[in-house]
Design a protein around this motif. Structure first.
Motif, PDB file in Angstrom:
ATOM      1  N   VAL A   1      10.323  -7.080   3.576  1.00 25.18           N
ATOM      2  CA  VAL A   1       9.609  -6.508   3.685  1.00 25.18           C
ATOM      3  C   VAL A   1      10.053  -5.197   2.713  1.00 25.18           C
ATOM      4  CG1 VAL A   1       7.998  -4.917   4.988  1.00 25.18           C
ATOM      5  CG2 VAL A   1       8.052  -6.517   5.314  1.00 25.18           C
ATOM      6  N   LYS A   2       9.798  -3.890   1.939  1.00 26.04           N
ATOM      7  CA  LYS A   2      10.115  -3.255   1.907  1.00 26.04           C
ATOM      8  C   LYS A   2       9.546  -2.105   2.125  1.00 26.04           C
ATOM      9  CE  LYS A   2      13.239  -3.922  -2.207  1.00 26.04           C
ATOM     10  NZ  LYS A   2      13.394  -3.524  -3.750  1.00 26.04           N
ATOM     11  N   THR A   3       9.980  -0.838   2.458  1.00 20.16           N
ATOM     12  CA  THR A   3       9.570   0.831   2.905  1.00 20.16           C
ATOM     13  C   THR A   3       9.809   1.593   2.020  1.00 20.16           C
ATOM     14  OG1 THR A   3      10.065   0.093   5.020  1.00 20.16           O
ATOM     15  CG2 THR A   3       7.678  -0.535   5.112  1.00 20.16           C
ATOM     16  N   TYR A   4       9.079   2.680   2.398  1.00 18.85           N
ATOM     17  CA  TYR A   4      10.307   3.678   1.795  1.00 18.85           C
ATOM     18  C   TYR A   4       9.500   4.836   2.865  1.00 18.85           C
ATOM     19  CZ  TYR A   4      11.471   1.829  -3.120  1.00 18.85           C
ATOM     20  OH  TYR A   4      11.381   0.703  -3.629  1.00 18.85           O
ATOM     21  N   TYR A   5      10.354   5.449   3.493  1.00 18.28           N
ATOM     22  CA  TYR A   5      10.111   6.579   4.173  1.00 18.28           C
ATOM     23  C   TYR A   5      10.012   7.555   3.022  1.00 18.28           C
ATOM     24  CZ  TYR A   5       9.962   3.311   7.669  1.00 18.28           C
ATOM     25  OH  TYR A   5       8.672   1.803   8.318  1.00 18.28           O
ATOM     26  N   ARG A   6       9.252   9.274   3.289  1.00 13.88           N
ATOM     27  CA  ARG A   6       9.328  10.429   3.312  1.00 13.88           C
ATOM     28  C   ARG A   6      10.170  10.752   4.067  1.00 13.88           C
ATOM     29  NH1 ARG A   6       7.009  14.151  -0.530  1.00 13.88           N
ATOM     30  NH2 ARG A   6       5.392  12.847  -0.901  1.00 13.88           N
ATOM     31  N   HIS A   7      10.576  10.641   5.785  1.00 12.82           N
ATOM     32  CA  HIS A   7      11.056  10.970   6.764  1.00 12.82           C
ATOM     33  C   HIS A   7      11.949   9.993   7.342  1.00 12.82           C
ATOM     34  CE1 HIS A   7       8.926  14.833   5.531  1.00 12.82           C
ATOM     35  NE2 HIS A   7       7.951  14.171   5.608  1.00 12.82           N
ATOM     36  N   LEU A   8      13.550   9.835   7.508  1.00 21.21           N
ATOM     37  CA  LEU A   8      13.836   9.009   8.123  1.00 21.21           C
ATOM     38  C   LEU A   8      13.627   8.585   9.789  1.00 21.21           C
ATOM     39  CD1 LEU A   8      16.926   8.147   6.262  1.00 21.21           C
ATOM     40  CD2 LEU A   8      15.267   6.896   6.689  1.00 21.21           C
TER      41      LEU A   8
ATOM     42  N   ASN B   1       2.550  11.556  -0.308  1.00 14.47           N
ATOM     43  CA  ASN B   1       1.968   9.727   0.894  1.00 14.47           C
ATOM     44  C   ASN B   1       3.456  10.246   1.856  1.00 14.47           C
ATOM     45  OD1 ASN B   1       3.688   9.678  -2.090  1.00 14.47           O
ATOM     46  ND2 ASN B   1       4.602   7.942  -1.286  1.00 14.47           N
ATOM     47  N   ARG B   2       3.772   9.751   2.814  1.00 15.34           N
ATOM     48  CA  ARG B   2       4.453   9.924   3.872  1.00 15.34           C
ATOM     49  C   ARG B   2       4.983   8.300   3.918  1.00 15.34           C
ATOM     50  NH1 ARG B   2       4.874  13.738   8.443  1.00 15.34           N
ATOM     51  NH2 ARG B   2       6.314  11.640   8.885  1.00 15.34           N
ATOM     52  N   TYR B   3       4.423   7.437   3.450  1.00 18.40           N
ATOM     53  CA  TYR B   3       4.987   6.138   3.060  1.00 18.40           C
ATOM     54  C   TYR B   3       4.837   4.853   2.282  1.00 18.40           C
ATOM     55  CZ  TYR B   3       4.410   7.278   8.117  1.00 18.40           C
ATOM     56  OH  TYR B   3       3.952   7.778   9.359  1.00 18.40           O
ATOM     57  N   VAL B   4       5.385   3.900   1.995  1.00 21.52           N
ATOM     58  CA  VAL B   4       4.617   2.984   0.443  1.00 21.52           C
ATOM     59  C   VAL B   4       5.504   1.239   1.262  1.00 21.52           C
ATOM     60  CG1 VAL B   4       5.632   2.100  -1.280  1.00 21.52           C
ATOM     61  CG2 VAL B   4       5.559   4.177  -1.374  1.00 21.52           C
ATOM     62  N   TYR B   5       4.658   1.086   1.781  1.00 22.31           N
ATOM     63  CA  TYR B   5       4.913  -0.388   2.453  1.00 22.31           C
ATOM     64  C   TYR B   5       4.577  -1.963   1.449  1.00 22.31           C
ATOM     65  CZ  TYR B   5       4.111  -3.580   6.491  1.00 22.31           C
ATOM     66  OH  TYR B   5       4.484  -4.875   7.528  1.00 22.31           O
TER      67      TYR B   5
ATOM     68  N   TRP C   1       0.986  -0.963   0.292  1.00 27.81           N
ATOM     69  CA  TRP C   1       0.286   0.538   0.445  1.00 27.81           C
ATOM     70  C   TRP C   1       0.778   1.278   0.283  1.00 27.81           C
ATOM     71  CZ3 TRP C   1       1.049   2.819   4.671  1.00 27.81           C
ATOM     72  CH2 TRP C   1       1.678   2.092   5.294  1.00 27.81           C
ATOM     73  N   ILE C   2       0.197   2.726  -0.512  1.00 24.73           N
ATOM     74  CA  ILE C   2       1.022   3.548  -0.317  1.00 24.73           C
ATOM     75  C   ILE C   2      -0.211   4.550   0.526  1.00 24.73           C
ATOM     76  CG2 ILE C   2       0.281   4.260  -2.969  1.00 24.73           C
ATOM     77  CD1 ILE C   2       2.338   6.089  -2.563  1.00 24.73           C
ATOM     78  N   ASP C   3       0.334   5.759   1.427  1.00 22.58           N
ATOM     79  CA  ASP C   3      -0.940   6.075   2.249  1.00 22.58           C
ATOM     80  C   ASP C   3      -1.129   7.615   0.460  1.00 22.58           C
ATOM     81  OD1 ASP C   3       0.656   8.736   3.514  1.00 22.58           O
ATOM     82  OD2 ASP C   3       1.763   7.205   3.070  1.00 22.58           O
ATOM     83  N   TYR C   4      -2.008   8.511   0.971  1.00 20.37           N
ATOM     84  CA  TYR C   4      -2.477   9.421   0.522  1.00 20.37           C
ATOM     85  C   TYR C   4      -3.089  10.532   1.442  1.00 20.37           C
ATOM     86  CZ  TYR C   4      -6.501   7.220  -1.043  1.00 20.37           C
ATOM     87  OH  TYR C   4      -8.010   7.170  -1.081  1.00 20.37           O
ATOM     88  N   LYS C   5      -2.982  12.236   0.998  1.00 20.53           N
ATOM     89  CA  LYS C   5      -3.540  12.868   2.149  1.00 20.53           C
ATOM     90  C   LYS C   5      -4.754  12.888   1.866  1.00 20.53           C
ATOM     91  CE  LYS C   5      -2.351  16.432   4.948  1.00 20.53           C
ATOM     92  NZ  LYS C   5      -0.542  17.884   4.965  1.00 20.53           N
ATOM     93  N   HIS C   6      -5.257  13.420   0.447  1.00 18.96           N
ATOM     94  CA  HIS C   6      -6.457  13.872  -0.137  1.00 18.96           C
ATOM     95  C   HIS C   6      -6.900  13.387  -0.882  1.00 18.96           C
ATOM     96  CE1 HIS C   6      -5.816  17.305   2.285  1.00 18.96           C
ATOM     97  NE2 HIS C   6      -4.630  17.675   2.399  1.00 18.96           N
ATOM     98  N   THR C   7      -8.989  12.852  -1.120  1.00 16.75           N
ATOM     99  CA  THR C   7      -8.612  11.731  -1.837  1.00 16.75           C
ATOM    100  C   THR C   7      -9.318  12.725  -3.202  1.00 16.75           C
ATOM    101  OG1 THR C   7     -10.552  10.578  -0.172  1.00 16.75           O
ATOM    102  CG2 THR C   7     -11.670  11.296  -2.236  1.00 16.75           C
ATOM    103  N   LEU C   8      -9.266  14.207  -2.907  1.00 15.63           N
ATOM    104  CA  LEU C   8      -9.761  14.943  -3.956  1.00 15.63           C
ATOM    105  C   LEU C   8      -8.447  15.099  -5.368  1.00 15.63           C
ATOM    106  CD1 LEU C   8     -12.002  17.563  -4.689  1.00 15.63           C
ATOM    107  CD2 LEU C   8     -10.073  19.357  -3.659  1.00 15.63           C
TER     108      LEU C   8
ATOM    109  N   LEU D   1       9.554   2.840  -9.747  1.00 10.55           N
ATOM    110  CA  LEU D   1      10.923   3.661 -11.264  1.00 10.55           C
ATOM    111  C   LEU D   1      11.319   4.761 -11.070  1.00 10.55           C
ATOM    112  CD1 LEU D   1       8.315   2.009 -13.898  1.00 10.55           C
ATOM    113  CD2 LEU D   1      10.642   1.359 -13.863  1.00 10.55           C
ATOM    114  N   SER D   2      10.790   5.487 -10.592  1.00 11.61           N
ATOM    115  CA  SER D   2      10.794   6.838 -10.057  1.00 11.61           C
ATOM    116  C   SER D   2      10.866   7.298  -8.721  1.00 11.61           C
ATOM    117  CB  SER D   2      10.485   7.909 -11.284  1.00 11.61           C
ATOM    118  OG  SER D   2       8.594   7.898 -11.036  1.00 11.61           O
ATOM    119  N   SER D   3      10.416   8.136  -8.939  1.00 14.52           N
ATOM    120  CA  SER D   3      10.584   8.551  -6.821  1.00 14.52           C
ATOM    121  C   SER D   3       9.355   8.264  -6.170  1.00 14.52           C
ATOM    122  CB  SER D   3      10.433   9.847  -6.534  1.00 14.52           C
ATOM    123  OG  SER D   3      10.120  10.098  -5.385  1.00 14.52           O
ATOM    124  N   PRO D   4       9.126   7.627  -4.862  1.00 15.03           N
ATOM    125  CA  PRO D   4       8.065   6.542  -4.972  1.00 15.03           C
ATOM    126  C   PRO D   4       7.037   7.380  -3.687  1.00 15.03           C
ATOM    127  CG  PRO D   4      10.387   6.004  -3.406  1.00 15.03           C
ATOM    128  CD  PRO D   4      10.372   6.700  -4.056  1.00 15.03           C
TER     129      PRO D   4
END
Length: 248
Positions: free
Chosen positions: A131-138, A119-123, A79-86, A109-112
């Motif tokens: 598990v691979k996770t990407y964190y916008r902020h370490l 998004n702050r995360y990719v999980y 999953w990837i989180d997101y802030k606004h449905t709009l 492929l490019s920036s996650p």
């Protein structure tokens, strides 16, 4: 097995963490704010909510998000989180293809991190047990790592040392100095071998290894003869301080 070994490899360009042994509880308990929305990168379930623009399953509401994350019956969470449905309506076809690739190939492929999703995360739960996770902020990751380390120390201590069960040790979170020392080691990958954790006087300690082989969570032999002992992560029971002692 996950309380016996932790493996963490940090890739600093995209803040990608390859890990084994970090639980979803460690992850969720690190949240300062539970994500309001998730876009699932796993195969689409037609019986669940689907965003009509992107075609992905989505989950909204913090209670529903936590229900998904902590559900032990759901395997292969991606999953990837997101802030606004709009803003989902503004995701381009190219970005949709990148997200599809991310969920299929378990890499970017490019920036996650997407401007529109904020998004702050990719999980990504990888089939081999990692598990691979990407964190916008370490800093978000280091709270997760601290939770995992404390949990493993507590579980090992209580399960393996019967004589000390009656005298509970409350492990405090890792301090910033210890985190900074570990940061440099994690760039080359570190195995925390809790199978060899022990009490040494007033200290509890776990050896840290740099592996010379590619790590896979399902492998039978966790350590090989040519793996390098880097040092130990130690906890002072009296002062409640952490430190890393490195091999000379």
């Amino acid at each position: 097995m996950s309380e016996n070994y932790l493996y963490v490899h940090l890739e600093t360009v995209t803040n990608m963490i390859l890990s084994y042994g970090i639980s979803m509880g460690d992850f969720v308990n690190s949240f300062k704010h539970v994500p309001e929305h998730l876009m699932l990168l796993s195969p689409v379930d037609p019986d669940e909510m689907i965003d009509p623009h992107t075609g992905f399953n989505v989950i909204s509401g913090r209670e529903n998000v936590l229900g998904y994350l902590l559900n032990p019956k759901i395997h292969g969470k991606k999953w990837i989180d997101y802030k606004h449905t709009l803003y989902l309506d503004e995701v381009t076809p190219l970005e949709v293809s990148e997200l599809l690739y991310l969920g299929h190939a378990y890499t970017h492929l490019s920036s996650p991190f997407y401007y529109k999703l904020a998004n702050r995360y990719v999980y990504l739960q990888v089939p081999n047990g990692n598990v691979k996770t990407y964190y916008r902020h370490l800093d978000d990751f280091y709270r997760v790592l601290s939770n995992a380390i404390v949990r493993c120390f507590e579980q090992h201590h209580f399960e393996q040392n019967f004589l000390f069960r009656r005298n509970t040790t409350n492990f405090v979170p890792l301090d910033q100095g210890t985190i900074q020392t570990l940061h440099q080691l994690l760039i080359d990958g570190v195995l925390f071998n809790f199978m060899a954790a022990k009490r040494d006087g007033g200290f509890f300690q776990v050896p840290l290894y740099q592996l010379r082989h590619r790590f896979s969570g399902g492998e039978a032999a966790w350590l090989a003869d040519d793996d390098i002992l880097l040092g130990h992560l130690r906890y002072n029971r009296e002062t409640q301080h952490w430190n890393v002692t490195l091999q000379a």
